[in-house]
Design a protein around this motif. Sequence first.
Motif, short mmCIF file in Angstrom:
data_model
loop_
_atom_site.label_atom_id
_atom_site.label_comp_id
_atom_site.label_asym_id
_atom_site.label_seq_id
_atom_site.Cartn_x
_atom_site.Cartn_y
_atom_site.Cartn_z
N ASP A 1 4.58 -9.14 -21.29
CA ASP A 1 4.28 -10.56 -21.08
C ASP A 1 3.12 -10.78 -20.13
O ASP A 1 2.56 -11.87 -20.06
N LEU A 2 2.80 -9.70 -19.35
CA LEU A 2 1.67 -9.82 -18.42
C LEU A 2 0.39 -9.51 -19.19
O LEU A 2 -0.17 -8.42 -19.13
N ARG A 3 -0.05 -10.50 -20.00
CA ARG A 3 -1.16 -10.27 -20.91
C ARG A 3 -2.46 -9.96 -20.17
O ARG A 3 -3.36 -9.31 -20.71
N ASN A 4 -2.56 -10.41 -18.94
CA ASN A 4 -3.80 -10.21 -18.17
C ASN A 4 -3.70 -9.01 -17.23
O ASN A 4 -4.57 -8.84 -16.36
N LEU A 5 -2.63 -8.21 -17.40
CA LEU A 5 -2.40 -7.12 -16.45
C LEU A 5 -3.58 -6.14 -16.43
O LEU A 5 -4.06 -5.76 -15.35
N GLU A 6 -4.06 -5.70 -17.61
CA GLU A 6 -5.14 -4.72 -17.65
C GLU A 6 -6.41 -5.31 -17.04
O GLU A 6 -7.14 -4.63 -16.32
N ARG A 7 -6.66 -6.64 -17.28
CA ARG A 7 -7.86 -7.25 -16.70
C ARG A 7 -7.74 -7.32 -15.19
O ARG A 7 -8.70 -7.09 -14.45
N TRP A 8 -6.53 -7.64 -14.71
CA TRP A 8 -6.34 -7.72 -13.24
C TRP A 8 -6.57 -6.34 -12.61
O TRP A 8 -7.23 -6.22 -11.57
N CYS A 9 -5.97 -5.29 -13.32
CA CYS A 9 -6.10 -3.93 -12.77
C CYS A 9 -7.57 -3.46 -12.78
O CYS A 9 -8.04 -2.83 -11.82
N ASN B 1 10.38 -13.85 -14.96
CA ASN B 1 11.02 -13.04 -15.98
C ASN B 1 12.43 -13.57 -16.13
O ASN B 1 13.27 -13.40 -15.24
N ASP B 2 12.66 -14.23 -17.28
CA ASP B 2 13.92 -14.96 -17.47
C ASP B 2 14.07 -15.98 -16.34
O ASP B 2 13.20 -16.81 -16.14
N ASP B 3 15.15 -15.89 -15.58
CA ASP B 3 15.38 -16.86 -14.51
C ASP B 3 14.99 -16.30 -13.15
O ASP B 3 15.39 -16.83 -12.11
N GLN B 4 14.22 -15.22 -13.15
CA GLN B 4 13.82 -14.60 -11.91
C GLN B 4 12.36 -14.88 -11.63
O GLN B 4 11.54 -14.98 -12.54
N THR B 5 12.01 -15.00 -10.36
CA THR B 5 10.63 -15.23 -9.94
C THR B 5 10.16 -14.02 -9.15
O THR B 5 10.87 -13.55 -8.23
N PHE B 6 8.99 -13.49 -9.50
CA PHE B 6 8.43 -12.29 -8.85
C PHE B 6 7.04 -12.58 -8.32
O PHE B 6 6.32 -13.42 -8.87
N VAL B 7 6.71 -11.83 -7.27
CA VAL B 7 5.33 -11.81 -6.78
C VAL B 7 4.78 -10.41 -7.10
O VAL B 7 5.33 -9.40 -6.64
N LEU B 8 3.70 -10.33 -7.91
CA LEU B 8 3.07 -9.05 -8.30
C LEU B 8 1.85 -8.82 -7.41
O LEU B 8 0.96 -9.65 -7.35
N ARG B 9 1.87 -7.65 -6.73
CA ARG B 9 0.71 -7.29 -5.89
C ARG B 9 0.06 -6.02 -6.51
O ARG B 9 0.75 -5.03 -6.76
N ILE B 10 -1.24 -6.11 -6.76
CA ILE B 10 -1.98 -4.98 -7.37
C ILE B 10 -2.97 -4.45 -6.33
O ILE B 10 -3.78 -5.22 -5.81
N ALA B 11 -2.84 -3.18 -6.04
CA ALA B 11 -3.75 -2.55 -5.05
C ALA B 11 -4.34 -1.24 -5.65
O ALA B 11 -3.69 -0.56 -6.44
N PRO B 12 -5.59 -0.88 -5.30
CA PRO B 12 -6.17 0.39 -5.79
C PRO B 12 -5.58 1.58 -5.01
O PRO B 12 -5.17 1.42 -3.86
N TYR B 13 -5.49 2.74 -5.69
CA TYR B 13 -5.12 3.94 -4.92
C TYR B 13 -6.19 5.01 -5.21
O TYR B 13 -6.80 5.04 -6.27
#
Length: 759
Positions: free
Chosen positions: A80-88, A104-116
């Motif tokens: 469902d994270l259609r923009n995930l590859e663009r964000w990465c 995701n369903d009835d849950q709320t998340f905060v996604l943090r993307i960092a380089p390694y």
Amino acid sequence: MDPGSTGSGRTDIQPARGDTTTADRVAFDQREILDAIDVSIVVLDRNFNIASFNRPAAAALNLAISDIGRPAREISELADLRNLERWCAHVISTETTSRHDFRNDDQTFVLRIAPYSKDNQVSGTILTFTNVTAFRASIDQAIYEREYTKAILNAGADPLVVLSQDLRLQTANRAFHQMFGVAREAMQNISLDSLAEGTLDLARVRTQLQKMIADGSEFQAFELEHNVSGAGPRTLVIDARPLSFSGHSRPMIILSFHDVTMRKQAEAAHARLSAIVQSSDDAILSKDLDGIITSWNQGAERIFGYTSDETIGQLVAILIPDDRADEGRSILERVRRGDRINDYETVRRHKDGSLIEISLTVSPIIDEHGAIIGASKIARDITQRKRAEEALRAADRAKDEFLAMLGHELRNPLGALASAVRILDLKKRSPRHVAQARAVIDRQIERLSHLVDDLVDASRLTSAKMRLSRRPLDLNYAVKETIEVVRTRGLLDRHQLTFDGSPIWIDADEARIEQIVTNLIGNALKFTPPGGAITVSLRIEGQHALLAVKDTGVGIPADVLPTIFDLFVQSERSLDRSQGGLGIGLTLVRRLVELHGGTVHAASDGAGMGSTFTVRLPTIPAPIAKARNQVSVAPAECKPRRVLVVEDNDDLREMLGILLTQDGHEVHMANDGPSGLQAALTFRPDIALVDLGLPGFDGYALARSIRAHDEGEQIYLVALTGYGQPEDRLRSTEAGFDELVVKPLDVNQLALIAQRAKR
């Protein structure tokens, strides 16, 4: 999702330098740490394939070891994270971090993307997933509660303000800003004392607030008057409570201003209305639609005798007589229909059982929804009015009866006079018949004069114009003299009259005492058949003289006794009215006796049992004896005079002229004011007999005109009138008359006037 805020930084994942065993141990420790934290971590390589993940990520995203190397877009939970590859790709190229929210369903998340990095080269990205569902819910709840509370406070009509402990304004609701004209942005942290630019007297407020802060005392609400801009004087109830917040060690204060102006005005209006209702002489009460009394004023207590405690909660039927029960039900039915009942006259029952005549006004009581819930009643006691109306009707009947009697009493003597005149006109008349006719004329003239005198005296008494000429009087002597006058007139020829008395002195008008005795004896003669007895007695009882006139006549019915002294009242004590009378004599007796400070009482045992009238008068000590001067009224001979008669009644003028001419006087006559004045100045009479009611100009004006001329000073002016009131005598004297004579004049009066005219 659009990339959120980003930050620079790069994560290096590599073992520490040293031997292999040490590096393996460090890597193991790192994996254990990552598995222990409650955050899902997924590592992607530069091609966005899954490189590794920790245990929470495996559970949350349903990952297995076999998923390592698979593209992230093939993992269903990440698809469902259609923009995930663009964000990465953005993070790898910029070597910065990015933050994104997703559900995701009835849950709320905060996604943090960092380089390694590995070997100082960006090798991929680290994704961390933080579940913030509960946190966001608590924030939303806090925001909701804040906005909800704010909405409630702003919706309230009472101004509210939050104060710090140093009594500075922190926040307030909309009503506060409107009342005191303080802008929201300008009020922060200003002093309470500066509220309303210092026009609000807050000294008492400050004192109580400081005490509440110091020792926790409860704030005692009180009223404060304040002139609100645009609204005028208002009455405010000031109250305060401590206000505690989580995380604040020092509680704040919420201060409220409750506007009770309308309530106070309503209370004042209610108090005024209640005072009006309570002070009303009318009974004012209310009842519900079942007839239960709900209010009761003092007027109702006075009229009906019940207190409010005795009536409120009771059926109004306690006031309604049994024979009028249907009336009460009918009134309630009309009220239910919305009818108003005005001035309905009926009868109600007093507490003691007596009946009261009242006038009712009944109105429906309507509530705020327009529904009829009861009735208000105003009951006015009309008992006195009814009695007055009955008295007026009785007086009207008495007047009609009096007019009928007056017609009878006038027609009898007029008939006798007419017959006597015809006898005198007969060619064939004997001397005896002429003498009888003259005697009839004398008697009937005397009778008519007596009737007129009674009417005049009754008018004087009822209008309080009777004046007494009082002096010490021997009542015994006055009664005997009056009896002798009655006897000499032949009125006692067919009755037996006895008198028993002794000297008793009173302070009285002799003429009026003679009138009292004459009327009482005349009343006894009138209603005692020929041959009956009349007893007059005089005795002293304490400080009073008691004069009693008792007869053996027809008596007085019991129903007539209470009104026997009323004007125009007569008992039907005989079928004929041969003795006549207008029902005035006894009224005159009572009024004259009362003017002398006495009383009169009538008693009778009933029809055929006779009657007794008793007069009680206060006595005085006997004065020093003085000889009574007997004044003769017999006229002496006098020389002829020049006499002017000014009279508009032709018959009276001609008869006076004949009588004066027969006595040897020179007579000139005039019939109005102007001709009378001309005759007075040309004829120059010694005496002028002037009627006061002349045409042209009246007798008063004629007298003044005559006196204005030198010739008129020598004329003896005599006013002739049919009135003879005290004011008539005073007015005639002021106009210049020498004396006033009440009509009709007789021969003796004319002779006496001729004697007194000395000019």
